[in-house]
Design a protein around this motif. Structure first.
Motif, PDB file in Angstrom:
ATOM      1  N   PHE B 149     -10.632  -4.455   9.770  1.00 52.99           N
ATOM      2  CA  PHE B 149     -10.595  -5.539   8.788  1.00 52.99           C
ATOM      3  C   PHE B 149     -11.640  -6.562   9.204  1.00 52.99           C
ATOM      4  CE2 PHE B 149      -6.146  -3.943   8.883  1.00 52.99           C
ATOM      5  CZ  PHE B 149      -6.179  -3.333   7.639  1.00 52.99           C
ATOM      6  N   THR B 172     -12.216  -8.126   4.284  1.00 48.63           N
ATOM      7  CA  THR B 172     -11.087  -8.952   3.819  1.00 48.63           C
ATOM      8  C   THR B 172     -11.385 -10.438   3.955  1.00 48.63           C
ATOM      9  OG1 THR B 172     -10.161  -8.904   6.049  1.00 48.63           O
ATOM     10  CG2 THR B 172      -9.384  -7.222   4.506  1.00 48.63           C
ATOM     11  N   ASP B 178      -8.124 -18.766   5.750  1.00 47.95           N
ATOM     12  CA  ASP B 178      -7.023 -18.870   4.779  1.00 47.95           C
ATOM     13  C   ASP B 178      -6.373 -20.249   4.743  1.00 47.95           C
ATOM     14  OD1 ASP B 178      -7.589 -16.179   4.636  1.00 47.95           O
ATOM     15  OD2 ASP B 178      -5.558 -15.488   5.070  1.00 47.95           O
ATOM     16  N   HIS B 358      -6.958 -15.796   1.548  1.00 48.77           N
ATOM     17  CA  HIS B 358      -6.160 -14.598   1.208  1.00 48.77           C
ATOM     18  C   HIS B 358      -6.464 -13.385   2.102  1.00 48.77           C
ATOM     19  CE1 HIS B 358      -4.805 -16.885  -2.188  1.00 48.77           C
ATOM     20  NE2 HIS B 358      -6.063 -17.089  -2.552  1.00 48.77           N
ATOM     21  N   ALA B 359      -7.181 -13.576   3.200  1.00 48.97           N
ATOM     22  CA  ALA B 359      -7.442 -12.444   4.096  1.00 48.97           C
ATOM     23  C   ALA B 359      -6.138 -11.891   4.660  1.00 48.97           C
ATOM     24  CB  ALA B 359      -8.368 -12.876   5.236  1.00 48.97           C
ATOM     25  N   GLU B 361      -3.092 -11.791   3.432  1.00 50.35           N
ATOM     26  CA  GLU B 361      -2.368 -10.937   2.471  1.00 50.35           C
ATOM     27  C   GLU B 361      -3.087  -9.608   2.239  1.00 50.35           C
ATOM     28  OE1 GLU B 361      -2.059 -13.750  -0.832  1.00 50.35           O
ATOM     29  OE2 GLU B 361      -1.726 -15.155   0.846  1.00 50.35           O
ATOM     30  N   ARG B 362      -4.416  -9.666   2.159  1.00 55.15           N
ATOM     31  CA  ARG B 362      -5.147  -8.414   1.962  1.00 55.15           C
ATOM     32  C   ARG B 362      -4.951  -7.435   3.121  1.00 55.15           C
ATOM     33  NH1 ARG B 362     -10.997 -10.669  -0.071  1.00 55.15           N
ATOM     34  NH2 ARG B 362     -10.125 -11.915  -1.773  1.00 55.15           N
ATOM     35  N   GLU B 365      -1.493  -5.940   2.934  1.00 54.20           N
ATOM     36  CA  GLU B 365      -1.413  -4.966   1.854  1.00 54.20           C
ATOM     37  C   GLU B 365      -2.033  -3.627   2.279  1.00 54.20           C
ATOM     38  OE1 GLU B 365       0.455  -5.932  -0.548  1.00 54.20           O
ATOM     39  OE2 GLU B 365       0.335  -3.911  -1.448  1.00 54.20           O
ATOM     40  N   GLN B 366      -3.187  -3.676   2.927  1.00 57.82           N
ATOM     41  CA  GLN B 366      -3.814  -2.440   3.408  1.00 57.82           C
ATOM     42  C   GLN B 366      -2.928  -1.756   4.451  1.00 57.82           C
ATOM     43  OE1 GLN B 366      -6.190  -0.889   2.232  1.00 57.82           O
ATOM     44  NE2 GLN B 366      -7.448  -2.375   1.103  1.00 57.82           N
TER      45      GLN B 366
END
Lengths: 381, 381, 381, 381
Positions: B149, B172, B178, B358-359, B361-362, B365-366
């Motif tokens: 990431f 990300t 963030d 938003h890194a 959350e990304r 999610e991954q």
């Protein structure tokens, strides 16, 4: 005198860099320190101390640290212990350069200890590709190293592409090739010298040499994989000389598979050795009809010797190979058919993919001459 | 539920990935395991346990392993101990993915333990360049990791160029960004909340934030280097808030330099903090006139905030930077002149070099969705 | 609730204190933490995890740390690793009392970790005497412990004589005796349940149980010593059930001796087990014609059962014994003649030397009630 | 030549056995190996390497292993690392006897490594009593040792009573006494030679020497305890020379207490040294008006010198003492009144409780001559 510390963690690494050790020792401006650790101290994986003594190579220290292989934490913990104790060795012996070899899991310990102590790190055999977890360890060590001695032109290109400085990457050829042409005939009796177990097939007949390690990312399958090879060679019923696997994760399965098969089939013309000095191993290899297994020996040494090789499974995937190598999956039928093909074909013309010899001397010469930017000694202006 | 184990070895890493932790914890299909080790457990380097507790983030285990920094074996031995004990943690808690952060020397321990145990490894903040030893550690970890990431588009390109699979490298943005826009004013009294030592300059006046670490390849100069910064800021005689260095090799010199200077110059408008929660630190940073030091904060957070930064010496060499950064050598005069320039210039326009938020959350999610090729579970056909 | 942490390092220790574990777990004011480490995690030395699971005893953590037994540093390094990792466990789980058992070399690791962290230490089976190196380890642990649960009245007297406070030394009997009278007949088929190797002699005939460990101060002789026992029992040609040795230094020799003999003499009425649950082992023992070897089982359990025992060599020298024990030197002829004597004699009257049962409950009760002077919590007046 | 390996873990131990080291080195049939580890390698706790070099005593190896003192796992982990790395040293250097000193927590590591490797272990200063946790460590080591060199007749009796063989327990006196009578006047300027911090009180006036360590079972109180001593001496306002505490658990509190007090009271006639060569320390001690603290120096050296001593708190409880010692609780008023009493009383007649000198030579002579029953070399009949 520059103090060059070579850390050896496995029998296979020793065989590979033997000519580097003798060249460093012979060099008037180099002072050789050898540290032996990991499986290279354990009899059943190939204790190299007697070989070092036989060659009058000095052992500066032994660091016994191999954990019992049964736990899946064993390789991590062996690595952790190695980092700790190598740091102590470096603090006591203050090498000017530390040399690490190839890609076994514990070799990264040498790299980490050296880098954390600001000692220049040289890496032998970076930049190769095998397509498995060893690639990750090897590339990871390359990223930590200050100096790279590579076996092939492709390996050099790969390291430079990866971002390493071309001034630090030297194509020297693989030192394992240096010794290959020194010997010719199999003029010794391996049963007498090395004992081992099993029947003693006639080595004046065409014979196989088999060396199959567990695959570190497929540890649960090592017993099944060696089983297929055993069944294949049994079906072929050809004299064959087997070597014990190294201490990688999964080795217990491989060893169990061999032991169980051997007890059930004492009648087969199979002999099993724990260990063999490289001078003898080369002679045995050079005169065999075909090499079988997943050791890099099939790719590297056999290509230079022109010995037919059957390379099984994923362990050497991606490694540069000569025309002498036939790949197959770890399946009994596939192995049988590949070995049959190679026996029919017979010897291949040798290729110089992995160098032409003199790698050991070239490496020693670079170690003596390269101007290290000794970051630790930088003075304020 | 996928079990995601994040290993945190230093206060700075925690600050950087705080939003990743909260996003993993909030994710319905992820189960968060946090392991705290290294300097992140030591009060004078910034014990993060109270911050984790304040955020209700679960601590699965602490692994105290920091060696006394005086020996030059300390970082190697801390790393070795970490490999050993993380292996035990992984054996007990069986995470599905292990996450390691950035490039501190002990973070490679996490990578080695995970790789040796065949556990997929995710790396946050690979592919960056700083031009010093951290690059080697960072790239070395990238070579070991399964999943990446990254904070910038350039970092992604660099990893792919290095040979890593594009499917495994995700841009990300940096999770440290963030939080930046969540806070605006410095609406708290840092002296009251964090104590610290020194005089208590008025923070309603223009003030500096100073954070300077030892440079790991120049450990012998850390006292001299911090000394130059101290003299420069003393000459400028501006209110300034200082933070203690991290536990890298050389930290004793930096700490000594600060302590001695502080005792000799109690009259200066300097205040020294050991530690500060990131929410508070960001507010302090956001409202300062200029950041001074060699922390990546000057490059990363300050670029997104538009805060002028003076970046001293080689530690961040090569890291991508916005127009807000002025580099200078670790020399008193050079620092004075760079800080003067930045104070005159005032705030810069913010840039999104390190992401837009938003890194966290990304990344979560991954981690929840990516299909891991779990090599350890491969079955024979 | 008091948190009681029991550290188990070997199969034999587990068997010995099983009733302590169940009594702690059943106690309303005690909270049981079990840590399993050393050879107790290794299949070929007797992995106890399946037994703990079968008894629904909770495993708080496993700490794999056994080094490959080939090096003579293995037991020291296993001990060192245990100290390090137990400290981490104690830091995370904060037991109120730590319990260590008997006298194996790694048990001192538990004592050292607890003492260094100011956690009260209870020792089970101190004060005994065997006349070998185990005495030193055992007495050394007694000196470190805060609380002592001893198996015999003599043991209690010995500890008090040694300077320990009588208020801290409790005669509870040996918990290994607790289970002995629960079972009567050998109502199970060990071959079916445990597999093992060798022929399957008829256990309805008089049979021997053999359990011989290496002697830690005579490690070089372990192969020779087990060889003499194997030859003796072979000469007697009686059905016999053998158990694998524990992981003490020298175990490789013992194991090699067994393996080689077994391969050469498949015709003998010998069966070899790696491991057996204690409930089964007791039934097997209770119904045997004679116990042979150097395990404390011959002294302790057999005295309570009245089973004739031949105790070979120096390993149990000095341990209190009942009339059922006949000692002999590790010599083939001596062993033959001692076993013949015992077979002729037949069962002995049981003695209560090592207690009358209920040791487990007594120990749990003391752990719940004794007022610990928690030095770490002393407040200034 | 017998190889004698002495492991030194702390400055205090070095001072104590200096004459043993020189006597072993001087002995024609002994070969001295010195291993330095633990706090004896750390500047702020008293790095002994410069002193060894000044005496031309050979350092065979350094083993840096001290963990950062902040965690309560630090002493356990330092001990664990010591066991691991000493085993490696012993495997490489094969000493015939290993010597360990006194009762610090890490000294048991030496004992465990030696015993696990079947190397005869000699212990200096067993059998004493101090009434705290050190007793447990000391007695625990005595139980592990093969050979005992004790400082007092009482200590010998205590070890024999504890069950150790009288043939193995030698009353030699304490080697720390050997040097005491070699020096007379304070004919050096400690400020010039050792630097240190604080004011430089006139040492031609009556002055105190203060050395107070944390108490390992009262680690939470170390700051409060040293605070009381600081306040007491401040109230007396007498020139005093302070020494830094050793690296025991709790040392951070002691150090903090000293540092904070010193910064607040720069006007007091206090000087603080990190470290001092024993030859100098003895001269300083010999000429002081009173010793204050909880070091054994007050009991041992001061009794032989007749120097009045105020012994604070529980650390030396139970240690044999001469008439020169006045005990008091760690309370400001109690300390003030005890020091006043001693200053009024003045010097005491020296006593030979801890020997008459020549302990070093006697120990070396025994190490050269005693017939070790080398259990590891026992041959089968």
């Amino acid at each position: 005198m520059r103090k060059i510390c070579v850390v050896i963690t496995a029998r296979a690494s020793y065989s590979r860099i033997k000519t580097v050790l003798t060249a460093i020792q012979a060099h008037p401006r180099l002072d050789l320190q050898i540290v032996v650790t990991g499986s290279a101290l354990v009899d059943r994986f190939g204790n190299i101390i007697p070989y070092l003594e036989a060659e009058a190579l000095p052992v500066s220290a032994i660091i016994p640290n191999l954990l019992d292989v049964e736990s899946d934490t064993a390789s991590a913990k062996t690595t952790g212990l190695a980092v700790i104790e190598l740091a102590t060795f470096f603090a006591n012996h203050r090498p000017d350069v530390v040399v690490t070899v190839a890609d076994r899991f514990e070799t990264i310990a040498t790299a980490i200890a050296a880098v954390n102590m600001n000692i220049p790190l040289a890496h032998i055999q970076g930049g190769e590709m095998t397509g498995n977890i060893d690639d990750r360890i090897r590339n990871s060590i390359s990223q930590l190293a200050d100096l790279h001695f590579v076996a092939t032109e492709n390996a050099r290109a790969r390291l430079i592409h990866m971002g390493l400085s071309p001034q630090k990457v030297f194509y020297t050829g693989c030192p394992s090739i240096d010794l290959l042409h020194r010997y010719k005939d199999r003029d010794f009796d391996p049963y007498e010298i090395y004992g081992g177990v099993g029947s003693e097939p006639d080595l004046d007949q065409p014979y196989l040499v088999v060396l199959q390690h567990p695959v570190t990312t497929e540890t649960g399958h090592s017993k099944w994989q060696i089983g297929n090879t055993l069944h294949a060679i049994a079906a072929l019923n050809i004299p064959s000389v087997w070597f014990w696997p190294n201490a990688d994760p999964g080795t217990a399965g491989t060893a169990q598979g061999i032991r169980a098969f051997r007890e059930q089939h004492p009648e087969l013309p199979f002999h099993f050795f724990k260990n063999m000095e490289s001078a003898h191993f080369i002679r045995l290899l050079k005169n065999c009809a075909c090499f079988v297994g997943n050791s890099s020996v099939g790719i590297r040494e056999c290509s230079a010797l022109g010995v037919p090789a059957v390379n099984i499974g994923s362990r050497q995937r991606g490694r540069e190979r000569g025309p002498n190598v036939m790949d197959c999956i770890p399946d009994t039928e596939a192995i049988i058919s590949a070995v049959r093909h190679q026996l029919t074909h017979g010897p291949y013309p040798p290729v110089t993919l992995y160098g032409k010899g003199h790698a050991g001397e070239r490496i020693a010469e670079q170690l003596a001459n390269i101007p290290f930017i000794l970051k630790k000694h930088l003075l304020p202006a």
